[in-house]
Design a protein around this motif. Structure first.
Motif, short mmCIF file in Angstrom:
data_model
loop_
_atom_site.label_atom_id
_atom_site.label_comp_id
_atom_site.label_asym_id
_atom_site.label_seq_id
_atom_site.Cartn_x
_atom_site.Cartn_y
_atom_site.Cartn_z
N UNK A 181 0.84 -1.20 0.00
CA UNK A 181 0.00 0.00 0.00
C UNK A 181 0.87 1.25 0.00
N UNK A 182 0.40 2.28 -0.68
CA UNK A 182 1.03 3.60 -0.54
C UNK A 182 0.66 4.14 0.84
N UNK A 183 1.58 4.81 1.47
CA UNK A 183 1.36 5.24 2.86
C UNK A 183 1.47 6.75 2.97
N UNK A 184 0.59 7.31 3.79
CA UNK A 184 0.68 8.73 4.10
C UNK A 184 0.50 8.93 5.59
N UNK A 185 1.50 9.52 6.21
CA UNK A 185 1.50 9.78 7.64
C UNK A 185 0.89 11.15 7.89
N UNK A 186 -0.23 11.18 8.62
CA UNK A 186 -0.92 12.44 8.89
C UNK A 186 -0.34 13.19 10.08
N UNK A 187 0.52 12.53 10.82
CA UNK A 187 1.29 13.19 11.89
C UNK A 187 0.41 13.89 12.92
N UNK A 188 -0.55 13.18 13.45
CA UNK A 188 -1.36 13.71 14.53
C UNK A 188 -2.73 14.17 14.10
N UNK A 189 -3.48 14.70 15.06
CA UNK A 189 -4.83 15.15 14.79
C UNK A 189 -5.82 14.00 14.73
N UNK A 190 -7.00 14.29 14.16
CA UNK A 190 -8.08 13.31 14.06
C UNK A 190 -8.60 13.32 12.63
N UNK A 191 -8.78 12.14 12.07
CA UNK A 191 -9.39 11.99 10.76
C UNK A 191 -10.87 11.67 10.97
N UNK A 192 -11.76 12.51 10.42
CA UNK A 192 -13.19 12.37 10.69
C UNK A 192 -13.95 12.34 9.37
N UNK A 193 -15.19 11.82 9.38
CA UNK A 193 -15.99 11.84 8.15
C UNK A 193 -16.27 13.28 7.71
N UNK A 194 -16.38 13.47 6.39
CA UNK A 194 -16.74 14.79 5.89
C UNK A 194 -18.06 15.26 6.47
N UNK A 195 -18.16 16.55 6.76
CA UNK A 195 -19.38 17.10 7.34
C UNK A 195 -20.49 17.16 6.28
N UNK A 196 -21.72 17.03 6.75
CA UNK A 196 -22.89 17.10 5.88
C UNK A 196 -23.81 18.20 6.41
N UNK A 197 -24.12 19.16 5.56
CA UNK A 197 -24.93 20.32 5.95
C UNK A 197 -26.20 20.33 5.11
N UNK A 200 -12.19 14.79 6.76
CA UNK A 200 -11.65 16.05 7.25
C UNK A 200 -10.58 15.71 8.27
N UNK A 201 -9.40 16.24 8.06
CA UNK A 201 -8.32 16.08 9.04
C UNK A 201 -8.32 17.32 9.91
N UNK A 202 -8.60 17.14 11.20
CA UNK A 202 -8.71 18.27 12.13
C UNK A 202 -7.68 18.12 13.23
N UNK A 203 -7.37 19.25 13.87
CA UNK A 203 -6.49 19.19 15.04
C UNK A 203 -7.33 18.88 16.27
N UNK A 204 -6.73 18.91 17.43
CA UNK A 204 -7.44 18.51 18.65
C UNK A 204 -8.50 19.52 19.06
N UNK A 205 -8.50 20.72 18.46
CA UNK A 205 -9.54 21.72 18.71
C UNK A 205 -10.56 21.74 17.58
N UNK A 262 -7.47 21.07 9.20
CA UNK A 262 -6.12 21.06 8.65
C UNK A 262 -6.14 20.76 7.16
N UNK A 263 -7.02 19.85 6.76
CA UNK A 263 -7.11 19.46 5.35
C UNK A 263 -8.45 18.76 5.11
N UNK A 264 -8.98 18.97 3.92
CA UNK A 264 -10.19 18.27 3.48
C UNK A 264 -9.79 17.34 2.34
N UNK A 265 -10.16 16.08 2.43
CA UNK A 265 -9.77 15.08 1.44
C UNK A 265 -11.02 14.48 0.79
N UNK A 266 -11.12 14.61 -0.51
CA UNK A 266 -12.20 13.97 -1.27
C UNK A 266 -11.58 13.20 -2.43
N UNK A 267 -11.68 11.90 -2.39
CA UNK A 267 -11.02 11.06 -3.39
C UNK A 267 -11.97 10.74 -4.54
#
Length: 376
Positions: A43-59, A362-367, A371-376
């Motif tokens: 597998x290709x690997x990507x280290x996010x180096x902390x924070x929380x990876x969460x599902x994209x928000x739905x509004x 959505x990659x977010x910090x602890x607050x 940090x980044x939004x990822x849509x593949x």
């Protein structure tokens, strides 16, 4: 198969936070969530180096963003601009929302949503907030454009449901019969009560007829009273009903939202909406709305008479408010921004991170700052 492994961040899968987890993605789909010590060697690997990876928000209630309003000329391109403006704040799926307008503008919005379906990233369908609302609870809507729903109106909406993946319609009990609510619901339309002065019994009758949500709970509706629990009381006590809430510190007192969250009978849930207007993602201090001017002042959007006109807030800010100010905790706040709205509209591919889910994160910090939004 080309597989990408995202690791190095905690993973909120829609139910709970998982430590030392890796998310495996192939194409635009999650194929698994595993321990970070079990990542396949190829597998290709990507280290996010902390924070929380969460599902994209739905509004499910977004009137505008990036300097544009849907009402100013509904089109697929305008919907794309709105979706792009909100994606910066973690919203990867939304319902562009048309507030009360003329029949021709409403038809244009339906056509735009049909064109955008499956082609404009982030546009999940359409929310029609009007014109079948109660003038007494008009809020920032134009009362002169409000009217009862006819059989022909219902037929138009049912036909639109075949062209628009998700159609959510806000109606007032005073303007729509329970017979028509049942017809809309049976056709797969999400019927939401809002801008209504109905009493408890009338609201419960609408829920029994198939309405499954309430629009911006507490705002523009009858309140919880000592002799009539109103629409608010009907929402909180109807198990199968969900409700959007604007958690911005202006629309509803925080203690009121805490009480509502504690009181809500499930499986229906309170979910976060922004009710955002054109100014989200811009520095502007005013914008037009149906021939009037909306002013941006101290975190609020108001008309000349002080009436609130939508909200000046993004979804990531709502999550932080729910988690911290309301004290609901990060996990519940994230569910209110992703899982619960996904469940309301019946989208099992969103609101979670697990096998078969959309790879929208959505990659977010602890607050919970994006940090980044990822849509593949």
């Amino acid at each position: 198969m080309d597989v990408l492994a995202l690791f190095g961040a905690r993973v909120f899968d829609g139910a709970l936070v998982r430590e030392r987890a890796a998310v495996l993605v192939a194409g635009d789909t999650v194929i698994d969530v595993i321990g970070d010590d079990a990542i396949p060697s190829d597998a290709r690997k990507r280290d996010l180096s902390g924070g929380v990876l969460v599902p994209g928000f739905i509004d499910l209630q977004v009137n505008g963003g990036g300097g544009v309003m849907l009402n100013d000329g509904p089109s697929a391109a305008r919907m794309a601009s709105i979706a792009q403006a909100h994606r910066h704040f973690g919203t990867t799926g939304l319902l562009p929302t048309l507030i009360t307008d003329t029949a021709s503008v409403t038809e244009s919005a339906i056509a735009a949503a049909a064109e955008a379906a499956g082609t404009v990233p982030g546009v999940l369908g359409l929310h029609l907030e009007g014109p079948h609302l109660a003038p007494r609870r008009r809020g920032a809507h134009l009362a002169e454009l409000m009217r009862p729903m006819t059989d022909q109106d219902a037929e138009l909406l049912i036909a639109a449901r075949d062209r628009v993946k998700t159609l959510l319609v806000t109606v007032a009990v005073e303007q729509v019969s329970t017979k028509l609510i049942r017809r809309l619901s049976d056709a797969g339309i999400v019927v939401s009560l809002g801008h209504t002065d109905a009493g408890y019994d009338e609201a419960r009758a609408a829920f029994d007829a198939g309405a499954r949500s309430a629009t911006h709970l507490f705002n523009a509706m009858s309140q919880l009273g000592n002799r009539d629990p109103g629409v608010v009381g009907a929402v909180l006590t109807a198990p199968g009903v969900s409700a959007g809430v604007i958690a911005d510190g202006h629309h509803v007192h925080p203690e009121t939202l805490r009480i509502a969250h504690s009181a809500k009978r499930g499986p229906g849930r309170l979910y976060l909406v922004t009710d955002a207007m054109a100014c989200v993602g811009t520095q502007g201090d005013s914008f037009p709305l149906n021939g009037r001017t909306v002013f941006r002042q101290d975190g609020r959007l108001i008309l000349d008479d002080g009436t609130l006109a939508g909200a000046d807030v993004d979804m990531a800010s709502c999550v932080r408010y729910a988690a911290n100010t309301l004290g609901l905790g990060l996990e519940e706040a994230l569910r209110m921004a992703s899982l619960y709205p996904a469940q309301l509209i019946g989208d099992e591919s969103r609101g979670r991170i697990g096998r078969g889910a959309k790879a929208e994160f959505v990659h977010v910090d602890d607050d919970c700052r994006v940090l980044e939004v990822m849509c593949f």
